[in-house]
Design an enzyme around this catalytic site. Structure first.
Site, PDB file in Angstrom:
ATOM      1  N   HIS A 146       0.728   1.321 -13.211  1.00  0.00           N
ATOM      2  CA  HIS A 146       1.391   0.121 -13.719  1.00  0.00           C
ATOM      3  C   HIS A 146       2.902   0.382 -13.752  1.00  0.00           C
ATOM      4  CE1 HIS A 146       1.816  -3.634 -15.850  1.00  0.00           C
ATOM      5  NE2 HIS A 146       2.665  -3.015 -16.663  1.00  0.00           N
ATOM      6  N   ASN A 151       1.724   3.149  -2.511  1.00  0.00           N
ATOM      7  CA  ASN A 151       1.127   4.172  -3.383  1.00  0.00           C
ATOM      8  C   ASN A 151      -0.083   4.812  -2.725  1.00  0.00           C
ATOM      9  OD1 ASN A 151       2.413   4.499  -6.155  1.00  0.00           O
ATOM     10  ND2 ASN A 151       2.444   2.281  -5.889  1.00  0.00           N
ATOM     11  N   GLY A 195       0.785  -1.235   0.000  1.00  0.00           N
ATOM     12  CA  GLY A 195       0.000   0.000   0.000  1.00  0.00           C
ATOM     13  C   GLY A 195       0.814   1.281   0.000  1.00  0.00           C
ATOM     14  N   ASP A 241      -4.218  -3.130 -18.802  1.00  0.00           N
ATOM     15  CA  ASP A 241      -3.081  -2.200 -18.921  1.00  0.00           C
ATOM     16  C   ASP A 241      -3.052  -1.453 -20.253  1.00  0.00           C
ATOM     17  OD1 ASP A 241      -2.259  -3.068 -16.396  1.00  0.00           O
ATOM     18  OD2 ASP A 241      -1.028  -4.669 -17.229  1.00  0.00           O
TER      19      ASP A 241
END
Ligand code: GRF
Length: 214
Positions: free
Chosen positions: A106, A14, A12, A142
Site C-alpha cells: 500500500h 512491483n 506491474g 489496508d
C-alpha cells in the site's frame, strides 16, 4: 520451492521488482490480471511466466468473481499470493482462504491514508514523511499486520507525481524483501502483529531508517 502467484491490474512494476529479485527458493508460478490490457502481463510472458486474465467485468457480482479467481489461483498451488497493484476489494471468504499467505503493498505509511489517492492526501495533510507498507491482507481494507515499511521525505515543491515516484522506488525495495522473508519462513504472526524472526518488530523506526537516504 515456494510457489508464488502475483495479482496485478496494470503496470506491474512491483511484480517486475519481485521477479527481478530472483529470490532463492521462490518460483513465480503465475501472474494473473483482472484487466486484459494490464501492461505487466507482457513482462511476465516475456519472462516465461504463466499468465492468466480474469476480467471482473464478465462477472455479475464480486462473490462470483472471487470464486473463479480463487480457483484460478489455486490451480497454481500457491504458498504465497502477492497483490501488486491489484485494484479490487476482495471478499471476506477469499481473504480468509489465504489467511497468513496473502500480502499487499500500500503506498502510504499505514495506518495513515488507507484507501485511494494516498499521495494527494499526504500532500494535502502536509505530512513531512510519507512512504509505503507491505502488510498481510485481512478482511479490513489496508489494516492487516505490517511486515515492512519505508519512509521518504515530502519535499517542499513535491507534486503528486514526484512523491509517487519517490515512494515507488521504495516499494520496489521493500516488496521483494518481504517476499524473501516469507520464503525463508522468517515471518511469524503474533496476533495483530507480524514478527520477522531474527529481526525486530517491523513497524518501528528500524525499518524507516534505511529509506531516509535522500
Ligand atoms: C503501487 O503504488 C502500489 O503500491 C499500489 O498501486 C501501485 C501499483 O503499481 N497499490 P505497479 O502496478 O506495481 O507498477
Amino acid at each position: 520451492m515456494k510457489n508464488i502467484v502475483v495479482l496485478i491490474s496494470g503496470r506491474g512494476s512491483n511484480m517486475e521488482a519481485i521477479v527481478r529479485a530472483q529470490i532463492p527458493g521462490a518460483r513465480i508460478a503465475a501472474v494473473i490480471s483482472n484487466r486484459p490490457d494490464a501492461a505487466g502481463l507482457e513482462f511476465a510472458r516475456s519472462h516465461g511466466i504463466a499468465t492468466g486474465v480474469l476480467n471482473h467485468r464478465d462477472f455479475s457480482d464480486r462473490a462470483a468473481f472471487d470464486t473463479r479467481l480463487l480457483a484460478l489461483i489455486d490451480s497454481h498451488a500457491p504458498d504465497l499470493v502477492v497483490l501488486a497493484g491489484f485494484m479490487r476489494v476482495l471478499t471476506q471468504g477469499f481473504v480468509e482462504h489465504y489467511a497468513g499467505r496473502l500480502l499487499n503493498i500500500h503506498p502510504s505509511l499505514l495506518p495513515s491514508f488507507p484507501g485511494l489517492h494516498t499521495h494527494a492526501r499526504a500532500l494535502e495533510a502536509g505530512v513531512g514523511l510519507h512512504g509505503a507498507t507491505v502488510h498481510f491482507v485481512t478482511a479490513d481494507l489496508d489494516c492487516g499486520p505490517i511486515v515492512i515499511q519505508a519512509a521518504v521525505p515530502v519535499l517542499p515543491h513535491d507534486d503528486e507525481n514526484a512523491l509517487a515516484e519517490r515512494v515507488l522506488a521504495q516499494e520496489h525495495r521493500i516488496y521483494p524483501q518481504a517476499v524473501r522473508w516469507f520464503v525463508e519462513g522468517r515471518i511469524r504472526l503474533d496476533g495483530q502483529r507480524a514478527v520477522v524472526e531474527g529481526g525486530t518488530y517491523m513497524p518501528s523506526a528500524s525499518c524507516v531508517t534505511p529509506a531516509l537516504e535522500y
